[in-house]
Scaffold this active site. Structure first.
Site, PDB file in Angstrom:
ATOM      1  N   HIS A 198      -3.822  -4.554   0.345  1.00 17.18           N
ATOM      2  CA  HIS A 198      -3.384  -4.871   1.561  1.00 17.18           C
ATOM      3  C   HIS A 198      -3.167  -6.257   1.635  1.00 17.18           C
ATOM      4  O   HIS A 198      -4.303  -7.085   1.917  1.00 17.18           O
ATOM      5  CB  HIS A 198      -4.120  -4.423   2.669  1.00 17.18           C
ATOM      6  CG  HIS A 198      -4.027  -3.003   3.174  1.00 17.18           C
ATOM      7  ND1 HIS A 198      -2.888  -2.500   3.945  1.00 17.18           N
ATOM      8  CD2 HIS A 198      -4.690  -2.105   2.316  1.00 17.18           C
ATOM      9  CE1 HIS A 198      -2.950  -1.290   3.799  1.00 17.18           C
ATOM     10  NE2 HIS A 198      -4.033  -0.901   3.154  1.00 17.18           N
ATOM     11  N   GLU A 255      -2.309  -8.343   3.922  1.00 17.90           N
ATOM     12  CA  GLU A 255      -2.686  -8.860   5.535  1.00 17.90           C
ATOM     13  C   GLU A 255      -4.264  -8.737   5.806  1.00 17.90           C
ATOM     14  O   GLU A 255      -4.781  -9.429   6.579  1.00 17.90           O
ATOM     15  CB  GLU A 255      -2.116  -7.843   6.363  1.00 17.90           C
ATOM     16  CG  GLU A 255      -2.577  -6.659   6.773  1.00 17.90           C
ATOM     17  CD  GLU A 255      -2.001  -5.547   5.626  1.00 17.90           C
ATOM     18  OE1 GLU A 255      -2.343  -4.378   6.036  1.00 17.90           O
ATOM     19  OE2 GLU A 255      -1.542  -5.767   4.688  1.00 17.90           O
ATOM     20  N   CYS A 263       0.878  -1.200  -0.126  1.00 19.33           N
ATOM     21  CA  CYS A 263       0.193  -0.103   0.018  1.00 19.33           C
ATOM     22  C   CYS A 263       0.923   1.123   0.080  1.00 19.33           C
ATOM     23  O   CYS A 263       1.701   1.542  -0.969  1.00 19.33           O
ATOM     24  CB  CYS A 263      -1.004  -0.014   1.138  1.00 19.33           C
ATOM     25  SG  CYS A 263      -2.474   1.154   1.053  1.00 19.33           S
TER      26      CYS A 263
END
Length: 217
Positions: free
Chosen positions: A195, A197, A90
């Site tokens: 992202h 995650e 990001c």
């Protein structure tokens, strides 16, 4: 009789701490795929890392000020020059470029290009882009071999990357009437606008693949 069991630890990664937020989420995702992950804002630890994750949320302007104040800007560039694997996520993707329109700020310059803000004529199309969107591979890369066609990942961003060289664009995504580079890379650098995650199984799969990557395209 006590039996000693040797635990096999996964690869080690260092997550760059430059007050950009979301670091623990990235660390937990690493641990979920068997990576030993430590968070550090020490430039010397960053330079010596086996592999580096450069994540972030927030503004590029603030991030670059903090990186310079801590000496992490030079540390990340020095790490890149070692050829060891570097993952940007990001904001960590955006400031790998040379310049961002956000605050009209020079960035790290690892990948030639710049960042620009989304602008649309349609008032119903809201910026930032927040949510799931499809990522379409546009170039071969070792880390993308396991990503199926039509895979979606989670985005939160108002700015997008514009690399100078088409060869540095690894995958693209369409938001509104704009198709932009959602994965970029060169040499030992691989960076995602989305992202990892927060992107479920596909995001974790990419993170796990990074943990095994030797930095070669």
């Amino acid at each position: 009789m006590m039996v000693l069991v040797e635990l096999r630890m996964g690869p080690s990664v260092t997550i760059v701490d430059y007050d950009a937020g979301n670091l623990r989420s990235v660390q937990r995702a690493c641990e979920a795929v068997g990576l030993r992950a430590k968070i550090s804002g020490d430039p010397e630890v960053v330079r010596r890392a086996d592999r580096l994750i450069f994540p972030g949320v927030g503004t590029a302007e603030t991030a670059m000020v903090t990186l310079a104040r801590l000496g992490l800007d030079e540390a990340v560039v020095t790490f890149f020059k070692t050829g060891r694997p570097l993952l940007g996520i990001c904001l960590g993707l955006q400031i790998l470029l040379e310049h961002t329109k956000e605050g009209d700020r020079d960035c790290l310059g690892i990948i030639p290009g710049r960042c620009k803000r989304f602008e649309f004529g349609d008032p119903d199309l809201k910026v930032p882009q927040i949510g799931w969107n499809e990522v379409s591979q546009s170039a071969d890369h070792a880390l993308l071999t396991g990503v199926p066609a039509g895979a979606e990942f989670y985005f939160v961003h108002s700015y997008f990357a514009m690399p100078d060289k088409a060869s540095h664009v690894l995958a693209e995504t369409t938001f509104g009437d704009r198709t932009f580079a959602s994965v970029i890379g060169r040499d030992n650098v691989f960076a995602t606008q989305f992202h990892l995650e927060k992107s479920g199984r596909f995001g974790l799969d990419l993170l796990a693949a990074f943990g095994q990557w030797d930095g070669a395209v």
